[in-house]
Design an enzyme around this catalytic site. Structure first.
Site, PDB file in Angstrom:
ATOM      1  N   LYS A  77      47.749 -28.950  -1.505  1.00  0.00           N
ATOM      2  CA  LYS A  77      47.356 -29.965  -0.515  1.00  0.00           C
ATOM      3  C   LYS A  77      47.181 -29.268   0.834  1.00  0.00           C
ATOM      4  O   LYS A  77      47.904 -28.323   1.151  1.00  0.00           O
ATOM      5  CB  LYS A  77      48.470 -31.021  -0.429  1.00  0.00           C
ATOM      6  CG  LYS A  77      48.169 -32.185   0.509  1.00  0.00           C
ATOM      7  CD  LYS A  77      49.342 -33.179   0.514  1.00  0.00           C
ATOM      8  CE  LYS A  77      49.091 -34.349   1.463  1.00  0.00           C
ATOM      9  NZ  LYS A  77      50.236 -35.293   1.487  1.00  0.00           N
ATOM     10  N   SER A 152      48.977 -40.052   0.689  1.00  0.00           N
ATOM     11  CA  SER A 152      48.015 -39.184   1.323  1.00  0.00           C
ATOM     12  C   SER A 152      47.534 -38.025   0.444  1.00  0.00           C
ATOM     13  O   SER A 152      46.503 -37.426   0.733  1.00  0.00           O
ATOM     14  CB  SER A 152      48.638 -38.597   2.592  1.00  0.00           C
ATOM     15  OG  SER A 152      49.765 -37.811   2.261  1.00  0.00           O
ATOM     16  N   SER A 176      53.561 -40.469  -0.671  1.00  0.00           N
ATOM     17  CA  SER A 176      52.273 -39.761  -0.680  1.00  0.00           C
ATOM     18  C   SER A 176      52.008 -38.901  -1.911  1.00  0.00           C
ATOM     19  O   SER A 176      50.886 -38.453  -2.106  1.00  0.00           O
ATOM     20  CB  SER A 176      52.158 -38.874   0.563  1.00  0.00           C
ATOM     21  OG  SER A 176      51.766 -39.642   1.669  1.00  0.00           O
TER      22      SER A 176
END
Lengths: 478, 481
Positions: A77, A152, A176
């Site tokens: 990420k 996210s 997330s």
């Protein structure tokens, strides 16, 4: 074509030469090309990944052991540092910024032979539940490209969902990792706070953030946790608690009947999707039929969790994001002409609207006139939630809940209503407020073919038991 | 009619700790390196970096607190102080807010008139330093050096107990002496390793409410602290006497003309949004740990001063000079291990040795003679074998250039040994008196001041080897006859 499900099934083929790391990387790169429209990756390290694959293949051929993850293709990420590679938190303010060092997790993955294929799109600074807050465009859900993949860590979730990589790392501050895992039919693990070092993780809310794996199977999540967990001299909040051999106890049915609780208020919540509610009760029934106890417990704090979470995380974020000032690195406004305009213009132009909203909210709750009314009070609420959650997890082996109250929603559906968006975290923020580990596992799809997940929570540092139970549970689920 | 005022002064002293590495990372803290060469991603606040405790910074803070009799906080929390400035890479400073490592305690000061006073402390807390903005290096831009960013500091905050510039001077002097004794700071105000801000207000004598407070900054020497405060008191008195009101503000000190000037108004006060630093768990100090640090501490100047005056019978002046720095005190203690003539030992250290050190611009650590050898020298004088002046003028320099030989050997080879041989002295005295019949006559008629002439002449003819006391004795006897 190799149909990847979990690394342990692949390992023998790699050692025997029946499959090569290069072929695996090529296959992932092919998937990246096929699903380019989903916007999961911000950067692909194709040449590097192929080079590394060749090196690993050479080691396999030479009969050496290139590590526990050799050949596993992993995406990071865009909030996790990888030396000499860009890391931008999907924000304009860090566009083009390259990290000078490796995050501890990156270092540990590389040491065990993982192949890092690229960095994935996410909500800007990990703030969001739909991946619509990225400065580089939204990520689309492969199950239905008109819908969000969650956030996210949306890019990581979709990358795993579509085989662009074997596993991805996400970060979880309020859900997330778990919420996008639920929305994409993948496994998402948030470990106990302090289980994995945060060194090299771009901070959103330091006392909530945890890095975790996103995978297709519980077994892979266990394997990655095993590699990444454990003390780190770079992170003073990282626990020295021994790391269990998480992969060993999988594939075994529970030895004794388990005591499982679910929050009555959550399952009764008016916002909970009917189909998810029914399917949850089906699962509870299945568990009971296997001899386990499944009980509703009262937890009258549900309505306080999201507000408490937002007061505390925005407070920390407002401070954590102060370093992005346009001064020594990152975006500097071309209109900056002195110190004050460098700060004001660079930050105004560099941050997106949701990040600015949270910085302002956090600045407000920490200001001297409102500190006691908001920040202090929220800290007290957090303590209550932590203590009550811990007590509950003493009384029961696990807490079991749907991961989200709804299946993946449509792009734009909640974008204009921040409160509705914040409620997407309703069931996931508890584990971040309390610090305990939690995992989302795929629970199949609803009648419209949309994935959703079930969430298991366990007591602090009981990842081994939690993973074992989740693995068992995944065999009971469709 | 003019009113009599008293000043109310509180000081905030920043002490830069001389740890090897910074407060929350491993970067070096050495002074004087090229700009921005002691900066890791942590010092620069790069994304994803985290602080970690530097145990020696904590130990140093602890030593200061123990030396000043403070209550030590067992559970230390760190906080973030948030503000935007160019020299603050993270946009916040890691500091202690609610739980300073030390609370209470006090500093005893001695004033010129011999009086003593205790200045109470409110707190000592730990924090990190900022970088340094430089506005005079480039015609267009300000430049920033982040080498200092993250250097550990302690901030000592006094109660508003100080009344005069002289008291502030004595206080800062004592703090500087102490940090040097404890070896936690070099105490250099010019380089900014010790920085002092003063909060000054005045009020009519006899009233108990405080006047409007003015914060004075930029005093880069201890005497400037006194000058700035004295000036500020006068300035405020002038305003009040003229019927005006003192404005609450921050003022800088201009050392060139000895005045203060307005820097910023207090109305533009920053809201620092302090909150607990989530990246650092609380630091727990056990009683055992505190005791272990206590054990490592040297004897403090105040204790030594009291010992030197009360037990060794030294004057306050000598005790003051000897305890001025730790190395001098340690050297003196080494000398008195080997001699019981404390006054002579004090004299040798404060006069002759200090003279040598000043002349050669070296510290006492580089002084070549051991304390034992100075004690040997004192014994030689006390036994009457060498005169004080011969010892100071000839033997002492010889010992320094011929380190290794005993003072007695050197005195012998330099022919400095005094003789107590009465026959020899008598025969020289006779010679002298015979050579000066006129003066002898004058002496006998009452000019007794001439004795010095006869003694001097006798000493000269003995080539300095005669014991002057004996010479005196013999001459008096002969002249009296």
């Amino acid at each position: 074509m190799y149909s990847y499900t979990q690394y342990s099934r692949l390992r023998a083929d790699l050692e025997a030469g029946a499959c090569s790391c290069r072929a695996l990387v090529e296959q992932c790169l092919q998937a990246c090309e096929t699903h380019k429209n989903l916007n999961a990756f911000l950067d692909l390290y194709a040449d590097e990944a192929l080079l590394r694959a060749d090196q690993l293949d050479a080691q396999f051929r030479a009969g050496r052991n290139p590590g526990k993850l050799a050949g596993m293709v992993i995406a990071l990420k865009d909030v996790i540092c990888y030396k000499d590679h860009e890391v931008s938190a999907s924000s304009k303010i860090l566009k083009g910024f390259k990290s000078l060092y490796n995050a501890t997790v990156t270092e540990r993955l590389l040491q065990e032979g993982a192949i890092i294929i690229g960095r994935t799109n996410c909500d800007e600074f990990a703030m969001g539940a739909s991946n619509e807050n990225s400065a580089f465009g939204p990520v689309l859900n492969a199950a239905d490209p008109s819908r969000v993949p969650g956030g996210s860590s949306g890019g990581s979730a979709v990358a795993v969902q579509t085989g662009m990589c074997h596993a991805a790392l996400g970060s979880d501050t309020g859900g997330s990792i778990r919420q996008p895992a639920a929305f994409t039919g993948t496994v998402g693990l948030k470990p106990t706070y302090g289980r994995i070092s945060r060194w090299g993780l771009l901070a959103y809310a330091s006392s909530f953030d945890q890095i975790g794996p996103m995978t297709l199977t519980v077994a892979d999540a266990a394997l990655l946790l095993e590699v990444m967990a454990g003390p780190d001299q770079h992170d003073a909040t990282c626990s020295t608690q021994t790391v269990d051999a998480y992969t060993l106890a999988l594939d075994e049915a529970p030895e004794k009947p388990l005591r499982i609780a679910y929050l009555g208020d959550a399952l009764d919540h008016p916002g909970l999707d009917t189909e998810i509610r029914l399917r949850s009760f089906d699962l509870f029934e299945t568990l009971r039929s296997q001899g386990h106890t499944v009980e509703a417990v009262s937890f009258p704090y549900l309505d306080y969790m999201v507000p408490c979470y937002y007061v505390l995380t925005t407070a920390e974020a407002s401070s954590n994001l102060s370093r992005y000032s346009g001064l020594t690195y990152g975006y500097r406004s071309p209109a900056a002409h002195d110190l004050e305009s460098t700060f004001k213009r660079s930050r105004s132009e560099g941050f997106g609207p949701e990040v600015k909203r949270r910085i302002m909210l956090g600045t407000f709750v920490l200001s001297s006139d409102y500190y006691d009314a908001y920040y202090s009070k929220a800290q007290k609420v957090r303590r209550v939630i932590r203590d009550k959650t811990a007590a509950l997890l003493e009384q029961y082996d696990f807490l079991l809940l749907p991961t989200t109250s709804t299946p993946p929603f449509r792009l734009g559906e909640k974008a204009s209503d921040p409160i509705a968006m914040y409620l997407a975290d309703l069931f996931t923020v508890q584990a971040n407020l309390a610090g305990n580990p939690a995992i989302s596992i795929p629970a199949g799809t609803n009648s419209a073919g949309l994935p959703f997940g079930m969430q298991v929570m366990a007591g602090n540092f009981k990842e081994a038991a939690m993973l074992r139970f989740s693995d068992y549970l995944s065999r009971l689920l469709p | 009619m003019s009113v009599a005022y008293e000043a109310v002064i509180g000081l905030e002293i920043h002490v830069q700790l001389i740890t090897q590495s910074k407060a929350f990372c491993a970067d070096s803290t050495a002074y004087g390196a090229l700009p921005n060469t002691q900066v890791s991603p942590i010092s620069l606040g790069h994304p994803g970096t985290l602080p970690r405790h530097n145990r020696s910074a904590v130990d140093y803070a602890l030593k200061m607190g123990l030396a000043l009799g403070c209550n030590i906080t067992k559970e230390n929390h760190y906080s973030r102080k948030n503000y935007f400035y160019a020299d603050l890479p993270k946009g916040y400073q890691i500091t202690q807010f609610n739980t300073p490592i030390c609370e209470g305690g006090g500093v005893n000061i001695r004033l010129k008139d011999g009086s003593r006073k205790t200045v109470q402390l409110i707190r000592i807390h730990m924090e990190e330093d900022t970088g340094k903005s430089m506005h005079d290096q480039d015609p267009r831009d300000s430049l920033i050096d982040y080498n200092r960013a993250g250097t550990p500091l302690i901030e000592v905050v006094t109660a508003p107990d100080i009344r005069t510039g002289e008291e502030a001077y004595a206080f800062v002097t004592e703090i500087r002496r102490l940090v040097r004794y404890l070896d936690i700071c070099d105490g250099n105000m010019e380089e900014g390793s010790l920085r002092c801000d003063a909060n000054v207000s005045i009020r009519p004598i006899g009233t108990s409410t405080f006047g409007t407070k003015v914060e004075v900054k930029n005093m880069n020497s201890i005497s400037n602290v006194r000058r700035a405060i004295d000036h500020e008191i006068e300035r405020q008195r002038g305003i009040l006497d003229a019927g005006g009101a003192v404005a609450g503000e921050t003022r800088g000190f201009n050392a060139l003309n000895g005045t203060t000037f307005s820097m910023r108004s207090k109305e533009m006060v920053n809201d620092y949004r302090y909150f607990p630093e989530p990246d650092l768990p609380p630091l727990i100090l056990s009683d055992q740990y505190i005791a272990a640090v206590h054990k490592l501490m040297p004897e403090l100047p105040e204790t030594l001063f009291n010992r030197f005056t009360a037990e060794l019978g030294l004057s306050e002046y000598d005790a003051g000079v000897l305890t001025d720095d730790k190395a001098t005190a340690a050297y003196f203690l080494e000398v008195v291990k080997h001699t019981a003539n404390y006054k002579s030992a004090a004299n040798w250290v404060t006069v002759h040795i200090r003279g040598y050190l000043n002349e050669h611009a070296v510290g006492i650590d580089d002084f070549p003679l051991s304390g034992k050898r100075i004690a040997d020298l004192i014994a030689l004088i006390d036994s009457g074998q060498v005169s004080n002046s011969a010892a100071a003028q000839k033997l002492f320099p010889a010992m320094i250039s011929h380190d290794g030989k005993s003072p007695l050997e050197l005195a012998e080879s330099l022919n400095l040994l005094q003789t107590g041989d009465a026959d020899l002295i008598e025969s020289i005295a006779d010679e002298v008196l015979a050579s000066l019949p006129q003066k002898v006559e004058e002496y006998r008629q009452g000019k007794t001041g001439l004795l010095g002439l006869f003694v001097g002449e006798t000493m000269k003819r003995s080539k300095g080897k005669a014991d002057p006391r004996k010479v005196n004795e013999v001459l008096l006897k002969k002249l009296g006859a």
